[in-house]
Design an enzyme around this catalytic site. Sequence first.
Site, PDB file in Angstrom:
ATOM      1  N   LYS A 186       0.823  -1.204   0.000  1.00 55.99           N
ATOM      2  CA  LYS A 186       0.000   0.000   0.000  1.00 55.99           C
ATOM      3  C   LYS A 186       0.875   1.282   0.000  1.00 55.99           C
ATOM      4  O   LYS A 186       2.088   1.212   0.186  1.00 55.99           O
ATOM      5  CB  LYS A 186      -0.936  -0.013   1.211  1.00 55.99           C
ATOM      6  CG  LYS A 186      -1.938  -1.186   1.201  1.00 55.99           C
ATOM      7  CD  LYS A 186      -2.773  -1.260  -0.074  1.00 55.99           C
ATOM      8  CE  LYS A 186      -4.097  -1.983   0.112  1.00 55.99           C
ATOM      9  NZ  LYS A 186      -4.010  -3.451   0.016  1.00 55.99           N
TER      10      LYS A 186
HETATM   11  C1  LIG Z   1      -5.363  -4.187   0.892  1.00 57.75           C
HETATM   12  C2  LIG Z   1      -6.821  -4.047   0.942  1.00 57.75           C
HETATM   13  C3  LIG Z   1      -7.592  -4.389   2.064  1.00 57.75           C
HETATM   14  C4  LIG Z   1      -7.075  -5.151   3.240  1.00 57.75           C
HETATM   15  O1  LIG Z   1      -5.881  -4.885   3.679  1.00 57.75           O
HETATM   16  P1  LIG Z   1      -4.892  -5.939   4.428  1.00 57.75           P
HETATM   17  O2  LIG Z   1      -4.090  -4.970   5.222  1.00 57.75           O
HETATM   18  O3  LIG Z   1      -4.096  -6.600   3.360  1.00 57.75           O
HETATM   19  O4  LIG Z   1      -5.698  -6.843   5.243  1.00 57.75           O
HETATM   20  C5  LIG Z   1      -8.937  -4.105   2.051  1.00 57.75           C
HETATM   21  N1  LIG Z   1      -9.533  -3.547   1.001  1.00 57.75           N
HETATM   22  C6  LIG Z   1      -8.846  -3.223  -0.113  1.00 57.75           C
HETATM   23  C7  LIG Z   1      -9.575  -2.588  -1.245  1.00 57.75           C
HETATM   24  C8  LIG Z   1      -7.474  -3.477  -0.186  1.00 57.75           C
HETATM   25  O5  LIG Z   1      -6.824  -3.198  -1.314  1.00 57.75           O
END
Ligand SMILES: *Cc1c(COP(=O)(O)O)cnc(C)c1O
Length: 405
Positions: A186
């Site tokens: 992210k």
């Molecule tokens: C990455 C992501 C999540 C969840 O994140 P994690 O930290 O990997 O559990 C939820 N929603 C979206 C749209 C994402 O891209």
Amino acid sequence: MPGFELFGAEERKEVNDVLETGILMRYGFDGPRKGIWKAQELEKAITEVFGCQYAHLTSSGTAALTTAMAALNIGAGDEVIMPSFTFVASFEAVLSVGAVPVLVDVDETLTLSPAAVKAAITSKTKCVMPVHMCGSMADLDALKTICTEHNLILLEDACQSIGGTYKGKALGTIGHAGTFSFDFVKTITCGEGGVVMTNSEEVWTKCDGYTDHGHDHKGVDRGADLHPFIGYNFRISELHAAVGLAQIRKLDTFLSLQRKHNKALRAYLETIPEVSFRKVPDEAGDSCSFLSWFLPTEALTKAVIAEMKEQGILAGNFYWYANNWHYISKWDHLKNATTLNKLSDVQQNALLKLKETSFAASDAVMSRCISTAISLLWTEEQIKEKGEKMVAVIKKVLTNATVNA
Ligand SMILES: *Cc1c(COP(=O)(O)O)cnc(C)c1O
């Protein structure tokens, strides 16, 4: 998109602060921790940078969504309207609180179609959960109006759009609550982590307890805490929070690089009249972590993907329509209700119904869409090379199609 590309001395310094004391947990140990409270510091930074009253960190973005739903009283049998295009975490969180995911079409914003949301509302609907996919946002004014009219909760899954804004407000801070993920890919990473943001003290207090076994955090030590409700362990560790603290200080750098590189690459694709771009409800608020673009037909899009693969330039280009993680067409485990343990009948029946549900409107958008991830590390020279190669591929495919027509 990813903050991990600019990982360095700043992250190591913050982590070392924690390693020096050896207090890896965010709660307690007031003496030995020598004033080092990384999770608290990161929460404060989040409220300041994104402009919300409260932020509570979690162990992941999925945990943040689950926590937000619990804190917003979304539970057994409640329907949550969400898009057919998202990461699997969105429906995992809905299922984990006993609620029912109601998947509806996306439009050319690559996010919830407000018309599809309206059509899906029933007496059981409790929440609308837009997912601001690939760095950019849903039509929040339209969704807010629908939620107000029908007295529904607006929960923003902003996990992929850290730093994006809508009419001047940070994505994730506009609904009743919003979440970010700080997983490894992210815009800001903690390694693993997430956050719930809200302007409601009550929602924040519930998040604070829910993520730590229901502790009320009012005791002088953990042993003296009361448990006003049942919670779980979705805590972030001090080590993860330390990484995030270094990363959030670099967010402006990440965003300005993303915007610059996105714009430069887009200029190449804009020279091709057949290429169109994702609709963005507020262009100024695009975090620009991806450049999402369309070709006129599914066949042309597939041919472009095949040709990019052939030429070895596919890396970083995502054809979500055929991707196992992000689009309903490939979520067989969801459509077959394949779980390890028993779901409630209501959940089970709702999932099995997805197989017969048409997502033709989403298919028409997603089958023509390619998203190019924007790297923070690209040089001008690399963008030029990338842009020229992509243009050459697209032109070749368009020419072949004309010749064969
Ligand atoms: C990455 C992501 C999540 C969840 O994140 P994690 O930290 O990997 O559990 C939820 N929603 C979206 C749209 C994402 O891209």
